[in-house]
Motif scaffolding. Structure first.
Motif, PDB file in Angstrom:
ATOM      1  N   ARG A  25       0.824  -1.202   0.000  1.00  0.00           N
ATOM      2  CA  ARG A  25       0.000   0.000   0.000  1.00  0.00           C
ATOM      3  C   ARG A  25       0.860   1.255   0.000  1.00  0.00           C
ATOM      4  N   LYS A  26       2.044   1.177  -0.593  1.00  0.00           N
ATOM      5  CA  LYS A  26       2.928   2.326  -0.608  1.00  0.00           C
ATOM      6  C   LYS A  26       2.610   3.263  -1.764  1.00  0.00           C
ATOM      7  N   HIS A  27       2.365   2.710  -2.936  1.00  0.00           N
ATOM      8  CA  HIS A  27       2.087   3.521  -4.127  1.00  0.00           C
ATOM      9  C   HIS A  27       0.687   3.224  -4.632  1.00  0.00           C
ATOM     10  N   MET A  28       0.066   4.242  -5.182  1.00  0.00           N
ATOM     11  CA  MET A  28      -1.287   4.082  -5.712  1.00  0.00           C
ATOM     12  C   MET A  28      -1.299   3.244  -6.983  1.00  0.00           C
ATOM     13  N   LEU A  29      -0.234   3.323  -7.777  1.00  0.00           N
ATOM     14  CA  LEU A  29      -0.177   2.551  -9.009  1.00  0.00           C
ATOM     15  C   LEU A  29      -0.167   1.050  -8.730  1.00  0.00           C
ATOM     16  N   SER A  30       0.549   0.609  -7.716  1.00  0.00           N
ATOM     17  CA  SER A  30       0.573  -0.822  -7.392  1.00  0.00           C
ATOM     18  C   SER A  30      -0.780  -1.308  -6.885  1.00  0.00           C
ATOM     19  N   THR A  31      -1.500  -0.479  -6.142  1.00  0.00           N
ATOM     20  CA  THR A  31      -2.832  -0.887  -5.703  1.00  0.00           C
ATOM     21  C   THR A  31      -3.805  -0.952  -6.877  1.00  0.00           C
ATOM     22  N   LEU A  32      -3.686  -0.019  -7.817  1.00  0.00           N
ATOM     23  CA  LEU A  32      -4.549  -0.070  -8.999  1.00  0.00           C
ATOM     24  C   LEU A  32      -4.252  -1.299  -9.852  1.00  0.00           C
ATOM     25  N   LEU A  33      -2.985  -1.660  -9.979  1.00  0.00           N
ATOM     26  CA  LEU A  33      -2.637  -2.859 -10.751  1.00  0.00           C
ATOM     27  C   LEU A  33      -3.151  -4.123 -10.078  1.00  0.00           C
ATOM     28  N   SER A  34      -3.085  -4.184  -8.754  1.00  0.00           N
ATOM     29  CA  SER A  34      -3.607  -5.372  -8.071  1.00  0.00           C
ATOM     30  C   SER A  34      -5.122  -5.448  -8.185  1.00  0.00           C
ATOM     31  N   LEU A  35      -5.814  -4.298  -8.173  1.00  0.00           N
ATOM     32  CA  LEU A  35      -7.263  -4.314  -8.387  1.00  0.00           C
ATOM     33  C   LEU A  35      -7.620  -4.790  -9.792  1.00  0.00           C
ATOM     34  N   GLU A  36      -6.863  -4.381 -10.781  1.00  0.00           N
ATOM     35  CA  GLU A  36      -7.107  -4.850 -12.146  1.00  0.00           C
ATOM     36  C   GLU A  36      -6.817  -6.347 -12.283  1.00  0.00           C
ATOM     37  N   PHE A  37      -5.814  -6.828 -11.568  1.00  0.00           N
ATOM     38  CA  PHE A  37      -5.504  -8.263 -11.576  1.00  0.00           C
ATOM     39  C   PHE A  37      -6.647  -9.063 -10.973  1.00  0.00           C
ATOM     40  N   ILE A  38      -7.232  -8.546  -9.896  1.00  0.00           N
ATOM     41  CA  ILE A  38      -8.383  -9.210  -9.277  1.00  0.00           C
ATOM     42  C   ILE A  38      -9.572  -9.202 -10.230  1.00  0.00           C
ATOM     43  N   MET A  39      -9.793  -8.088 -10.920  1.00  0.00           N
ATOM     44  CA  MET A  39     -10.914  -8.003 -11.860  1.00  0.00           C
ATOM     45  C   MET A  39     -10.733  -8.976 -13.024  1.00  0.00           C
ATOM     46  N   LEU A  40      -9.506  -9.143 -13.507  1.00  0.00           N
ATOM     47  CA  LEU A  40      -9.274 -10.105 -14.590  1.00  0.00           C
ATOM     48  C   LEU A  40      -9.504 -11.545 -14.136  1.00  0.00           C
ATOM     49  N   SER A  41      -9.127 -11.861 -12.910  1.00  0.00           N
ATOM     50  CA  SER A  41      -9.373 -13.219 -12.422  1.00  0.00           C
ATOM     51  C   SER A  41     -10.861 -13.467 -12.223  1.00  0.00           C
ATOM     52  N   ILE A  42     -11.602 -12.467 -11.750  1.00  0.00           N
ATOM     53  CA  ILE A  42     -13.047 -12.617 -11.622  1.00  0.00           C
ATOM     54  C   ILE A  42     -13.693 -12.747 -13.002  1.00  0.00           C
ATOM     55  N   PHE A  43     -13.183 -12.000 -13.981  1.00  0.00           N
ATOM     56  CA  PHE A  43     -13.678 -12.117 -15.349  1.00  0.00           C
ATOM     57  C   PHE A  43     -13.443 -13.518 -15.895  1.00  0.00           C
ATOM     58  N   TRP A  44     -12.276 -14.083 -15.597  1.00  0.00           N
ATOM     59  CA  TRP A  44     -11.973 -15.444 -16.045  1.00  0.00           C
ATOM     60  C   TRP A  44     -12.920 -16.455 -15.400  1.00  0.00           C
ATOM     61  N   ILE A  45     -13.159 -16.316 -14.098  1.00  0.00           N
ATOM     62  CA  ILE A  45     -14.063 -17.236 -13.399  1.00  0.00           C
ATOM     63  C   ILE A  45     -15.472 -17.143 -13.985  1.00  0.00           C
ATOM     64  N   MET A  46     -15.937 -15.920 -14.213  1.00  0.00           N
ATOM     65  CA  MET A  46     -17.285 -15.749 -14.752  1.00  0.00           C
ATOM     66  C   MET A  46     -17.401 -16.293 -16.164  1.00  0.00           C
ATOM     67  N   SER A  47     -16.407 -16.056 -16.987  1.00  0.00           N
ATOM     68  CA  SER A  47     -16.494 -16.536 -18.368  1.00  0.00           C
ATOM     69  C   SER A  47     -16.456 -18.061 -18.425  1.00  0.00           C
ATOM     70  N   VAL A  48     -15.623 -18.683 -17.615  1.00  0.00           N
ATOM     71  CA  VAL A  48     -15.564 -20.150 -17.617  1.00  0.00           C
ATOM     72  C   VAL A  48     -16.871 -20.741 -17.099  1.00  0.00           C
ATOM     73  N   SER A  49     -17.402 -20.163 -16.028  1.00  0.00           N
ATOM     74  CA  SER A  49     -18.629 -20.719 -15.471  1.00  0.00           C
ATOM     75  C   SER A  49     -19.820 -20.491 -16.391  1.00  0.00           C
ATOM     76  N   LEU A  50     -19.903 -19.342 -17.064  1.00  0.00           N
ATOM     77  CA  LEU A  50     -21.017 -19.122 -17.976  1.00  0.00           C
ATOM     78  C   LEU A  50     -20.909 -19.955 -19.245  1.00  0.00           C
ATOM     79  N   VAL A  51     -19.701 -20.214 -19.704  1.00  0.00           N
ATOM     80  CA  VAL A  51     -19.540 -21.085 -20.873  1.00  0.00           C
ATOM     81  C   VAL A  51     -19.908 -22.519 -20.518  1.00  0.00           C
ATOM     82  N   LYS A  52     -19.529 -22.960 -19.312  1.00  0.00           N
ATOM     83  CA  LYS A  52     -19.876 -24.327 -18.904  1.00  0.00           C
ATOM     84  C   LYS A  52     -21.377 -24.500 -18.711  1.00  0.00           C
ATOM     85  N   MET A  53     -22.052 -23.423 -18.250  1.00  0.00           N
ATOM     86  CA  MET A  53     -23.499 -23.507 -18.052  1.00  0.00           C
ATOM     87  C   MET A  53     -24.267 -23.110 -19.310  1.00  0.00           C
TER      88      MET A  53
END
Length: 98
Positions: A25-53
């Motif tokens: 939590r030292k720099h704002m850029l690193s926190t923004l990058l980690s938030l985008e990484f979390i959003m991409l993983s959630i996007f991956w989970i949603m896309s895999v689950s919706l394709v399977k269903m």
């Protein structure tokens, strides 16, 4: 790749992104990058689950649009903070400054 692998890898990605968000939590850029990484993983989970269903892909595109808007808003705030304070370190911010 098995069904377990499709859900195990994005879950590991979201947990590691959350740990990065909590620990660095030292720099704002690193926190923004980690938030985008979390959003991409959630996007991956949603896309895999919706394709399977065999669900509708419209919801995935809506989520992707919202995550792009969140990233653009974060970058805009980062530019505003760098212009007003000189850098993106959190320890330089003060509540008393306008």
């Amino acid at each position: 790749m098995t069904s377990f692998g499709f859900f195990c890898i994005p879950m590991f990605m979201s947990i590691s992104g959350l740990m990065m968000f909590i620990s660095k939590r030292k720099h704002m850029l690193s926190t923004l990058l980690s938030l985008e990484f979390i959003m991409l993983s959630i996007f991956w989970i949603m896309s895999v689950s919706l394709v399977k269903m065999s669900g509708d892909i419209f919801f995935i595109l809506f989520f992707l649009t919202l995550s792009v808007c969140e990233g653009a808003l974060g970058l805009g705030l980062l530019v505003l903070i760098v212009r007003s304070h000189g850098n993106d370190c959190f320890n330089n911010f003060s509540i008393l400054q306008c």
